[in-house]
Design a protein around this motif. Sequence first.
Motif, short mmCIF file in Angstrom:
data_model
loop_
_atom_site.label_atom_id
_atom_site.label_comp_id
_atom_site.label_asym_id
_atom_site.label_seq_id
_atom_site.Cartn_x
_atom_site.Cartn_y
_atom_site.Cartn_z
N GLN A 104 8.36 -24.50 -18.02
CA GLN A 104 7.12 -25.19 -18.70
C GLN A 104 6.13 -25.33 -17.72
OE1 GLN A 104 7.51 -25.58 -22.13
NE2 GLN A 104 9.32 -24.74 -21.75
N LYS A 105 6.27 -25.02 -16.48
CA LYS A 105 4.94 -24.99 -15.31
C LYS A 105 4.38 -23.65 -15.37
CE LYS A 105 6.87 -28.91 -12.84
NZ LYS A 105 7.47 -29.35 -11.65
N PRO A 106 3.16 -23.51 -15.36
CA PRO A 106 2.37 -22.43 -15.09
C PRO A 106 2.65 -21.47 -14.14
CG PRO A 106 0.79 -24.19 -14.72
CD PRO A 106 2.01 -24.65 -15.01
N TRP A 107 2.60 -20.18 -14.13
CA TRP A 107 2.81 -19.38 -12.72
C TRP A 107 1.65 -18.91 -12.39
CZ3 TRP A 107 1.40 -14.14 -13.66
CH2 TRP A 107 0.96 -13.60 -14.92
N GLY A 108 1.14 -17.92 -11.38
CA GLY A 108 0.23 -17.94 -10.67
C GLY A 108 -0.73 -16.66 -11.52
N SER A 109 -0.72 -15.57 -10.82
CA SER A 109 -1.54 -14.57 -11.28
C SER A 109 -0.99 -13.02 -10.85
CB SER A 109 -2.93 -14.79 -10.95
OG SER A 109 -3.05 -14.61 -9.61
N ILE A 110 -1.76 -12.19 -11.35
CA ILE A 110 -1.35 -10.70 -11.01
C ILE A 110 -2.74 -10.20 -10.39
CG2 ILE A 110 -0.89 -8.38 -11.54
CD1 ILE A 110 0.73 -9.14 -14.13
N ARG A 111 -3.03 -9.89 -9.07
CA ARG A 111 -4.21 -9.90 -8.76
C ARG A 111 -4.38 -8.45 -7.90
NH1 ARG A 111 -2.68 -14.96 -5.94
NH2 ARG A 111 -1.89 -14.62 -4.01
N SER A 112 -5.23 -7.94 -7.74
CA SER A 112 -5.23 -6.62 -7.09
C SER A 112 -6.12 -6.90 -5.74
CB SER A 112 -6.32 -5.67 -7.88
OG SER A 112 -6.43 -4.53 -7.26
N GLU A 113 -5.63 -6.48 -4.58
CA GLU A 113 -6.43 -6.15 -3.35
C GLU A 113 -6.37 -4.73 -3.09
OE1 GLU A 113 -4.28 -8.60 -0.44
OE2 GLU A 113 -4.75 -10.72 -1.49
N ALA A 114 -7.49 -4.30 -3.71
CA ALA A 114 -7.65 -2.84 -3.29
C ALA A 114 -6.46 -1.95 -3.96
CB ALA A 114 -7.89 -2.36 -1.81
N GLY A 115 -5.76 -2.68 -5.00
CA GLY A 115 -4.97 -1.81 -5.44
C GLY A 115 -5.09 -1.33 -6.86
N ALA A 116 -4.34 -0.59 -7.70
CA ALA A 116 -4.55 -0.18 -9.00
C ALA A 116 -3.67 -0.77 -10.13
CB ALA A 116 -4.24 1.47 -9.17
N THR B 217 0.74 -9.79 -5.86
CA THR B 217 -0.42 -9.07 -5.31
C THR B 217 -0.39 -7.65 -5.32
OG1 THR B 217 -0.78 -11.13 -3.96
CG2 THR B 217 -1.83 -9.09 -3.27
N VAL B 218 -1.33 -6.79 -5.79
CA VAL B 218 -1.15 -5.33 -5.78
C VAL B 218 -1.97 -4.69 -4.71
CG1 VAL B 218 -1.20 -3.32 -7.37
CG2 VAL B 218 -0.51 -5.67 -8.27
N ARG B 219 -1.57 -3.92 -3.85
CA ARG B 219 -2.07 -3.22 -2.92
C ARG B 219 -2.09 -1.82 -2.96
NH1 ARG B 219 -0.71 -7.32 2.09
NH2 ARG B 219 -1.90 -9.03 1.56
N GLY B 220 -0.72 -1.43 -3.72
CA GLY B 220 -0.53 -0.10 -4.13
C GLY B 220 -1.08 0.19 -5.50
N ALA B 221 0.11 0.49 -6.37
CA ALA B 221 -0.13 0.72 -7.73
C ALA B 221 0.79 0.03 -8.68
CB ALA B 221 -0.05 2.32 -8.19
N PHE B 222 0.37 -0.84 -9.54
CA PHE B 222 1.21 -1.49 -10.59
C PHE B 222 0.97 -1.24 -11.90
CE2 PHE B 222 2.19 -5.10 -13.18
CZ PHE B 222 3.37 -5.71 -12.85
N ARG B 223 2.32 -0.60 -12.60
CA ARG B 223 1.86 0.16 -13.83
C ARG B 223 2.80 -0.55 -15.03
NH1 ARG B 223 2.15 6.30 -11.69
NH2 ARG B 223 -0.07 6.33 -10.61
N SER B 224 2.45 -1.26 -15.83
CA SER B 224 3.20 -1.76 -17.18
C SER B 224 3.10 -1.18 -18.22
CB SER B 224 2.70 -3.36 -17.15
OG SER B 224 3.48 -3.89 -18.10
N ASP C 90 0.89 -1.12 -0.14
CA ASP C 90 0.02 -0.07 0.02
C ASP C 90 0.92 1.12 -0.04
OD1 ASP C 90 -2.22 1.77 0.20
OD2 ASP C 90 -2.25 1.39 2.33
N ALA C 91 0.48 2.53 -1.04
CA ALA C 91 1.10 3.51 -0.98
C ALA C 91 2.62 3.27 -1.63
CB ALA C 91 1.35 4.12 0.44
N SER C 92 2.91 2.12 -2.37
CA SER C 92 3.81 1.83 -3.30
C SER C 92 3.57 1.90 -4.87
CB SER C 92 4.55 0.63 -2.88
OG SER C 92 5.10 0.70 -1.47
N THR C 93 4.43 2.10 -5.44
CA THR C 93 4.26 2.34 -7.07
C THR C 93 5.25 1.37 -7.39
OG1 THR C 93 3.01 4.33 -7.07
CG2 THR C 93 3.78 3.64 -9.05
N LEU C 94 4.85 0.43 -8.60
CA LEU C 94 5.86 -0.16 -9.31
C LEU C 94 5.64 0.14 -10.64
CD1 LEU C 94 7.96 -2.46 -9.67
CD2 LEU C 94 6.19 -4.22 -9.66
N HIS C 95 6.56 0.44 -11.43
CA HIS C 95 6.55 0.87 -12.95
C HIS C 95 7.39 -0.25 -13.76
CE1 HIS C 95 5.72 3.97 -16.29
NE2 HIS C 95 6.81 3.00 -16.77
N VAL C 96 6.85 -0.80 -14.70
CA VAL C 96 7.42 -1.71 -15.39
C VAL C 96 7.67 -1.06 -16.80
CG1 VAL C 96 7.70 -4.18 -16.47
CG2 VAL C 96 6.50 -3.63 -14.25
#
Length: 222
Positions: free
Chosen positions: A201-213, A175-182, A154-160
Amino acid sequence: QSLEWLRPLIGHPLRANKELNSYKCLPGKVLVPSQVPWQLGNLPVAIELLKDMQQPPSTGERYLRLHLWLAVRGSVSCDVILYNGRGSCLMSLRKSFAGAARLIAEGPTFCRSEVLVNFTTSMPTVTVQDDVQKHYSLWGPGVIHITRDITVADASTLHVVAGTYVLLDPGVSITVRGAFRSFGTFWGGEASPVVFAAASQKPWGSIRSEAGAVVLIGSFIC
């Protein structure tokens, strides 16, 4: 006996030859990263046909096929439908590949195009194991290898940035509780997307928001 009566049935050969010779294919752009990490299992490719972008055909669509020739391994193919001059696909490589490959695009009215793609083993790689807790963090360009579940606090921003390949280990999620921008670029003549894909070759999980952007532009989820 005169054979003039046959002319309406067979057409005028001279006129037919002129019409055949006047046919021209439509030039387009094949948009693909020139260099990708060897671990990537899916290759994003886009096609732009400028003429159709300016004046769409009556049906609105065109068809073409992509072939990716891999040394020793043979080829993989992908069918693309261009709508109003644009189309894209993810070419499945089935398993990792290192080396140069030829990408060929061809279609009934599309000028045959060929580009080289380098599946490199020397792309800069950063391993990420910790949560993102800084006010502002930047990933890329290059390979970001995520080995465990991480959280954008929360209150953190990640820019890709464009040209980044985020490779996640099996079952790993973001898991995104702050801001995730790609923000990648994949149209307008430039191919520098952001790609999220499995590190094996094995699948990864997900990108999910928990009240994040979460904002994904010019990005591929593989």
